[in-house]
Design an enzyme around this catalytic site. Structure first.
Site, PDB file in Angstrom:
ATOM      1  N   ILE A  21       0.192 -36.477  53.082  1.00  0.00           N
ATOM      2  CA  ILE A  21      -0.176 -35.100  52.741  1.00  0.00           C
ATOM      3  C   ILE A  21      -0.450 -34.326  54.024  1.00  0.00           C
ATOM      4  CG2 ILE A  21      -1.860 -33.658  51.541  1.00  0.00           C
ATOM      5  CD1 ILE A  21      -2.253 -36.118  49.643  1.00  0.00           C
ATOM      6  N   ILE A  78      -5.306 -32.120  56.208  1.00  0.00           N
ATOM      7  CA  ILE A  78      -4.599 -33.300  56.690  1.00  0.00           C
ATOM      8  C   ILE A  78      -5.213 -34.539  56.041  1.00  0.00           C
ATOM      9  CG2 ILE A  78      -4.018 -34.632  58.734  1.00  0.00           C
ATOM     10  CD1 ILE A  78      -3.462 -32.024  59.995  1.00  0.00           C
ATOM     11  N   CYS A  79      -4.348 -35.380  55.541  1.00  0.00           N
ATOM     12  CA  CYS A  79      -4.782 -36.606  54.874  1.00  0.00           C
ATOM     13  C   CYS A  79      -4.878 -37.734  55.894  1.00  0.00           C
ATOM     14  CB  CYS A  79      -3.796 -36.970  53.766  1.00  0.00           C
ATOM     15  SG  CYS A  79      -4.235 -38.473  52.886  1.00  0.00           S
ATOM     16  N   LEU A  80      -6.094 -38.068  56.259  1.00  0.00           N
ATOM     17  CA  LEU A  80      -6.385 -39.201  57.135  1.00  0.00           C
ATOM     18  C   LEU A  80      -7.510 -40.016  56.495  1.00  0.00           C
ATOM     19  CD1 LEU A  80      -6.663 -37.422  60.600  1.00  0.00           C
ATOM     20  CD2 LEU A  80      -4.697 -38.664  59.717  1.00  0.00           C
TER      21      LEU A  80
END
Length: 192
Positions: free
Chosen positions: A122, A86-88
């Protein structure tokens, strides 16, 4: 071999996550791997995720807390793609934004709030509201083959935490008051 800094920080994370209880999520490292933490998040009431129990994992790098972790969901949830990083801001996708003062607790709070907003990026998905409701219902049948936590066992813990929410300590704690000015939400619970 784990560095002394990493060992101290992981011990602190474990202590803090076991010290307080959240009605929104539970988390614990695998018994044989302190770098892999499994969590279950409860879908927020009044949303398409209500009733859902979403299981995932946080993978800490050997350099933690100096490097950011990766976060994955294992169950389908209608917000994030299962099995995808996960894109964070607070993940390894954005090392330029990571700060060692961020904790596993903060990551879980952030992950829970992402279910309250729409967005793209993403690892994000955007199915219909009806599909999210179907996934919430299906998530309740999940049992993790790695940590052994079932959705229904997680729900029992979360319900008990909800009953005791008035006994939870103040909402904010600090890593080290002499070093950190960033608040850390104190909504945490370790699996037993």
């Amino acid at each position: 071999m784990m560095s002394p800094v990493t060992a101290r920080r992981i011990a602190m994370e474990l202590k803090n996550t076991q010290a307080a209880k959240s009605p929104k999520w539970i988390v614990s490292p695998l018994p044989n791997n302190n770098f892999e933490w499994h969590f279950t998040l409860r879908g927020a009431q009044g949303t398409d995720y209500e009733g859902g129990l979403y299981h995932g994992k946080i993978i800490l790098p050997p350099e933690f807390p100096n490097k950011a972790p990766d976060i994955f969901y294992i169950t389908e949830n209608g917000r994030f793609e299962p099995g995808e990083k996960i894109c964070l801001t607070a993940t390894s996708w954005h090392p330029e934004h990571w700060t060692p003062t961020w904790t596993i607790i903060m990551l879980l709070e952030a992950m829970w709030t992402f279910f309250l907003t729409e967005g793209s990026g993403i690892g994000y998905v955007a199915p219909s509201g009806n599909r999210r409701k179907e996934l919430a219902k299906a998530s309740r049948k999940f049992t993790c083959e790695h940590c052994g936590m079932s959705a229904l066992a997680a729900e029992k813990i979360l319900i008990e935490n909800e009953k005791n929410v008035s006994t939870v300590k103040p909402d904010i704690i600090y890593l080290n008051s002499s070093q950190s000015s960033k608040p850390i939400p104190q909504n945490q619970f370790g699996l037993k």
